[in-house]
Enzyme design. Sequence first.
Site, PDB file in Angstrom:
ATOM      1  N   ASP A  54     -42.479  38.489 -26.978  1.00  0.00           N
ATOM      2  CA  ASP A  54     -40.948  38.195 -26.890  1.00  0.00           C
ATOM      3  C   ASP A  54     -40.308  39.479 -26.472  1.00  0.00           C
ATOM      4  OD1 ASP A  54     -41.151  35.334 -27.170  1.00  0.00           O
ATOM      5  OD2 ASP A  54     -40.931  35.900 -29.498  1.00  0.00           O
TER       6      ASP A  54
ATOM      7  N   TYR B  80     -50.682  41.108 -36.150  1.00  0.00           N
ATOM      8  CA  TYR B  80     -49.167  41.400 -35.917  1.00  0.00           C
ATOM      9  C   TYR B  80     -48.760  42.127 -37.168  1.00  0.00           C
ATOM     10  CZ  TYR B  80     -49.107  37.931 -32.160  1.00  0.00           C
ATOM     11  OH  TYR B  80     -49.410  37.118 -30.935  1.00  0.00           O
TER      12      TYR B  80
ATOM     13  N   ASP C 292     -35.841  34.115 -35.027  1.00  0.00           N
ATOM     14  CA  ASP C 292     -35.987  35.638 -34.937  1.00  0.00           C
ATOM     15  C   ASP C 292     -34.396  35.989 -34.810  1.00  0.00           C
ATOM     16  OD1 ASP C 292     -35.126  35.745 -32.098  1.00  0.00           O
ATOM     17  OD2 ASP C 292     -37.062  35.298 -31.746  1.00  0.00           O
TER      18      ASP C 292
ATOM     19  N   ARG D 246     -43.008  33.572 -35.308  1.00  0.00           N
ATOM     20  CA  ARG D 246     -41.545  33.133 -35.759  1.00  0.00           C
ATOM     21  C   ARG D 246     -41.459  31.978 -36.539  1.00  0.00           C
ATOM     22  NH1 ARG D 246     -39.212  31.651 -30.822  1.00  0.00           N
ATOM     23  NH2 ARG D 246     -41.034  31.769 -29.777  1.00  0.00           N
TER      24      ARG D 246
END
Length: 252
Positions: free
Chosen positions: A46, A74, A88, A182
């Site tokens: 993103d 991540y 988010d 997310r």
Amino acid sequence: MASRRGQMLDGVLLLDKPEGLSSNHALQRAKRAMDARKAGHTGTLDPFATGLLVCCFGRATKISASMLNADKSYLATLRFGEETDSGDLTGNVTFQAPPSFEGVTREALEAAAAGFRGEIDQIPPMYSALKRDGKPLYEYARQGIELERPARQVTIHQLEIESFTGQEAQILVRCSKGTYIRTLAQDIGRQLGCGAHLVALRRTQVGPFELKDGIALDALQTMSAPQTTLLALDAVPADLLPAGFKLLKDEL
């Protein structure tokens, strides 16, 4: 002499994508910096997210299919107390904890996280590129339309708390393909009962490739010979190359 369409370069670039750029924009800037003819990336980040974007040049684009199936890691920063429609910080707040909310305890977060390790069912977010009737879900979401989405099974191989304040927590996540961090943040917030959303996301690993071996886009763009940052095909793990793929003599 290179053609005006760029040089025929073969190799893999481990790019540290900056915040604020789409994955494709970051790829195109790297491609221009390299003066390369053919390039593609192997998994979208993103725009608000940063970190490892594996970019393949020339014949290395043959590994793209293998990389799409690779596990990823991540570092995700969750903020507690609010849920957003996108999951988010770019979205609109859809749920807010009461004014009396003062944060969560580490023990409560540990207990919630334990329920998300291993194989889990996850409903993809509306703000995603998955398509329904030929149109990405995010286009429906921008029109205020929410569609039913079937849950998909994904695997969270590792989920650990790296830092914690009560209002925010940074977690390390190693997961299978198709996992939405997310959505994971959103689901953890719902489990805690206070809501949560991502305020930062950094990808640190894709398959065998690690961010520590990558290069920042701004550094790449100022190099006199950025082509030297490419990982040669003979250095790519053999199991990533498609069946029948043959290295050229100068790659041996």
